[in-house]
Design a protein around this motif. Structure first.
Motif, short mmCIF file in Angstrom:
data_model
loop_
_atom_site.label_atom_id
_atom_site.label_comp_id
_atom_site.label_asym_id
_atom_site.label_seq_id
_atom_site.Cartn_x
_atom_site.Cartn_y
_atom_site.Cartn_z
N ILE A 9 0.88 -1.08 0.15
CA ILE A 9 0.17 -0.23 -0.13
C ILE A 9 1.23 1.11 0.30
CG2 ILE A 9 -1.82 1.13 1.36
CD1 ILE A 9 -3.20 -1.92 2.71
N ALA A 10 2.36 1.85 1.06
CA ALA A 10 2.64 2.81 0.85
C ALA A 10 3.55 2.34 -0.80
CB ALA A 10 3.87 2.22 1.71
N SER A 11 4.06 1.54 -1.63
CA SER A 11 4.42 1.69 -3.12
C SER A 11 3.10 2.10 -4.08
CB SER A 11 4.23 0.52 -3.25
OG SER A 11 5.81 0.24 -2.58
N ALA A 12 1.91 1.41 -3.43
CA ALA A 12 0.80 1.84 -4.34
C ALA A 12 0.59 3.60 -4.12
CB ALA A 12 -0.17 1.02 -4.30
N LYS A 13 1.01 4.19 -2.74
CA LYS A 13 0.60 5.44 -2.63
C LYS A 13 1.71 6.58 -3.09
CE LYS A 13 1.06 9.27 1.02
NZ LYS A 13 0.89 9.04 2.16
N THR A 14 2.87 6.07 -3.57
CA THR A 14 3.67 6.71 -4.82
C THR A 14 3.34 7.29 -5.82
OG1 THR A 14 5.24 4.75 -5.59
CG2 THR A 14 6.11 6.21 -3.23
N ARG A 15 2.39 5.80 -6.67
CA ARG A 15 2.00 6.01 -7.74
C ARG A 15 0.67 6.94 -7.91
NH1 ARG A 15 3.12 0.00 -7.22
NH2 ARG A 15 4.83 -0.52 -7.74
N VAL A 16 0.00 6.77 -6.87
CA VAL A 16 -1.38 7.31 -6.91
C VAL A 16 -0.93 8.64 -6.54
CG1 VAL A 16 -1.61 5.40 -7.22
CG2 VAL A 16 -2.79 6.46 -4.99
N GLN A 46 -14.28 10.36 -6.25
CA GLN A 46 -13.12 10.53 -6.71
C GLN A 46 -13.12 10.28 -8.41
OE1 GLN A 46 -10.23 9.92 -7.60
NE2 GLN A 46 -10.22 9.27 -5.71
N HIS A 47 -11.81 9.96 -9.41
CA HIS A 47 -11.81 10.18 -11.03
C HIS A 47 -13.18 8.76 -11.12
CE1 HIS A 47 -9.46 13.63 -12.09
NE2 HIS A 47 -8.66 12.31 -10.56
N THR A 48 -13.78 8.93 -11.88
CA THR A 48 -14.77 8.19 -12.70
C THR A 48 -15.88 7.89 -11.59
OG1 THR A 48 -13.60 5.47 -11.60
CG2 THR A 48 -12.78 6.67 -13.54
N GLY A 49 -15.89 8.24 -10.56
CA GLY A 49 -17.45 8.25 -9.53
C GLY A 49 -17.17 6.81 -8.93
N SER A 50 -16.04 6.59 -8.64
CA SER A 50 -15.71 4.71 -7.69
C SER A 50 -14.18 5.11 -7.00
CB SER A 50 -15.94 3.60 -7.74
OG SER A 50 -15.36 2.86 -8.69
N PHE A 51 -14.03 4.33 -6.34
CA PHE A 51 -12.69 4.28 -5.84
C PHE A 51 -11.52 2.91 -6.54
CE2 PHE A 51 -14.56 0.14 -5.03
CZ PHE A 51 -14.06 -0.59 -4.82
N LYS A 52 -12.10 3.07 -7.36
CA LYS A 52 -11.66 2.38 -8.43
C LYS A 52 -10.28 2.37 -9.23
CE LYS A 52 -14.48 -1.40 -8.56
NZ LYS A 52 -13.58 -3.26 -7.56
N ALA A 53 -10.22 3.76 -8.92
CA ALA A 53 -9.84 4.48 -9.92
C ALA A 53 -8.05 4.31 -9.25
CB ALA A 53 -9.72 6.23 -10.14
N ARG A 54 -8.18 4.18 -7.39
CA ARG A 54 -6.64 3.65 -7.18
C ARG A 54 -6.06 2.57 -7.79
NH1 ARG A 54 -6.66 7.33 -2.58
NH2 ARG A 54 -8.63 8.13 -1.76
N GLY A 55 -7.23 1.99 -7.16
CA GLY A 55 -6.16 0.74 -7.95
C GLY A 55 -5.59 0.53 -9.55
N ALA A 56 -6.80 0.99 -10.11
CA ALA A 56 -6.63 0.64 -11.68
C ALA A 56 -5.63 1.24 -12.07
CB ALA A 56 -7.19 1.82 -12.66
N ARG A 57 -5.06 2.38 -11.57
CA ARG A 57 -3.51 4.02 -11.81
C ARG A 57 -2.50 3.25 -11.10
NH1 ARG A 57 -1.09 8.23 -14.09
NH2 ARG A 57 1.04 8.00 -13.38
#
Length: 315
Positions: A9-16, A46-57
């Motif tokens: 999750i910490a790595s994901a934070k740097t990407r999103v 969120q972008h596209t109307g849901s939390f899913k933008a985080r995982g996709a990015r």
């Protein structure tokens, strides 16, 4: 199975960070006799109307960074929201996206996907059938296969939400999230456990993949029959989500469809917030007959995770 860790999750934070919208958190006035505090995390903004933008990015950026993005682009099967997020993230990177949805997917989601430039394929009556078609497409074209929930990069991206909520609600005790296949739950619960925070997994009684997996001790297939099935209608929760759900800091609760409908209407009537039935399932976890009952003084945040809905039935 990849065991999700806080480092993911910490790595994901740097990407999103800088690409997704930081979550807004709003307090809820306590009802008569209530001695706990509740906040709403407005992640439907969120972008596209849901939390899913985080995982996709996170998913697409990680593959970009690794140099593993094929010419055929990315493909995904989705009830709608994950497909929207995948198409959005692909558009940001200038790569093609092919999205497989059940034939009964909400028209509002299909229209938005096409506006994002995705090649939309409507297949079958359920998510599982769309997924099978997506897998065939991946084998035939070599496209990069994303997933609506069952991938560590997707779950880790979703998990970045928790630390943002903590920044708004110091001393947070409990976070409540709706569960379909379990990507949001796995990510948020992994981050929450790191900070000693409880995660409540809320599911419709007619789409109880995680709850049934907990009962069986392993992922199992369940029936899909709920007003929230368009976003929470996974037949089976991921092994990753089940592993997190079996830990001490997790709880599983169910809500009946009528309770979900009432929670959604209450959000509209009291706050003029129009969310999907799937998002309202998280709030229903606090108001349903067999739901989660916070202790006096407990600080609870309910994640409203998506708003790709037709609000015409709210007026």
């Amino acid at each position: 199975m990849h065991e999700l860790a806080y480092d993911d999750i910490a790595s994901a934070k740097t990407r999103v960070t800088g690409y997704v919208r930081p979550v807004t958190v709003a307090p809820v006035e306590p009802g008569p006799g209530e001695k706990h505090q509740v906040w709403l995390a407005l992640e439907y903004m969120q972008h596209t109307g849901s939390f899913k933008a985080r995982g996709a990015r996170n998913f697409i950026q990680a593959h970009r960074d690794a140099g593993t993005f094929p010419d055929a682009g990315v493909t995904i099967a989705s009830g709608g929201n994950a497909g929207l997020a995948c198409a959005w993230a692909a558009q940001q990177q200038g790569v093609p996206a092919t999205v497989f949805l059940p034939a009964g997917a909400p028209p509002v989601k299909v229209a938005r996907l096409r506006r994002l430039g995705a090649d939309v394929r409507l297949v079958g009556a359920e998510y599982a059938e769309a997924l099978a078609a997506c897998e065939d497409f991946t084998a035939a074209t070599g496209a990069l296969a994303s997933h609506a929930y069952d991938h560590p990069l997707i779950a880790a991206g979703a998990g970045t939400l928790l630390d943002e909520i903590r920044a708004h609600v110091p001393g947070l005790d409990t976070v409540v999230v709706a569960v379909g296949g379990g990507g949001l739950f796995a990510g948020v619960a992994t981050a929450a456990e790191r900070h000693g925070i409880r995660t409540v997994a809320a599911e419709p009684a007619g789409c109880r993949a995680l709850n049934a997996g907990l009962e069986a001790g392993r992922p199992v297939d369940v029936g899909v029959d709920s007003v929230a099935a368009d976003s929470l209608g996974a037949r089976r929760a991921s092994s990753m989500a089940l592993a997190v759900a079996q830990r001490e800091h997790a709880r599983s609760v169910l809500a009946a469809d009528e309770e979900i409908v009432e929670a959604r209407r209450e959000l509209w009537d009291q706050r003029r917030v129009a969310v999907e039935h799937g998002a309202a399932t998280a709030l229903a976890a606090l108001t349903s007959r067999d739901g989660y009952r916070p202790d006096d003084g407990e600080r609870v945040c309910v994640v409203l995770c998506g708003a790709n809905t037709d609000p015409s039935d709210l007026v």
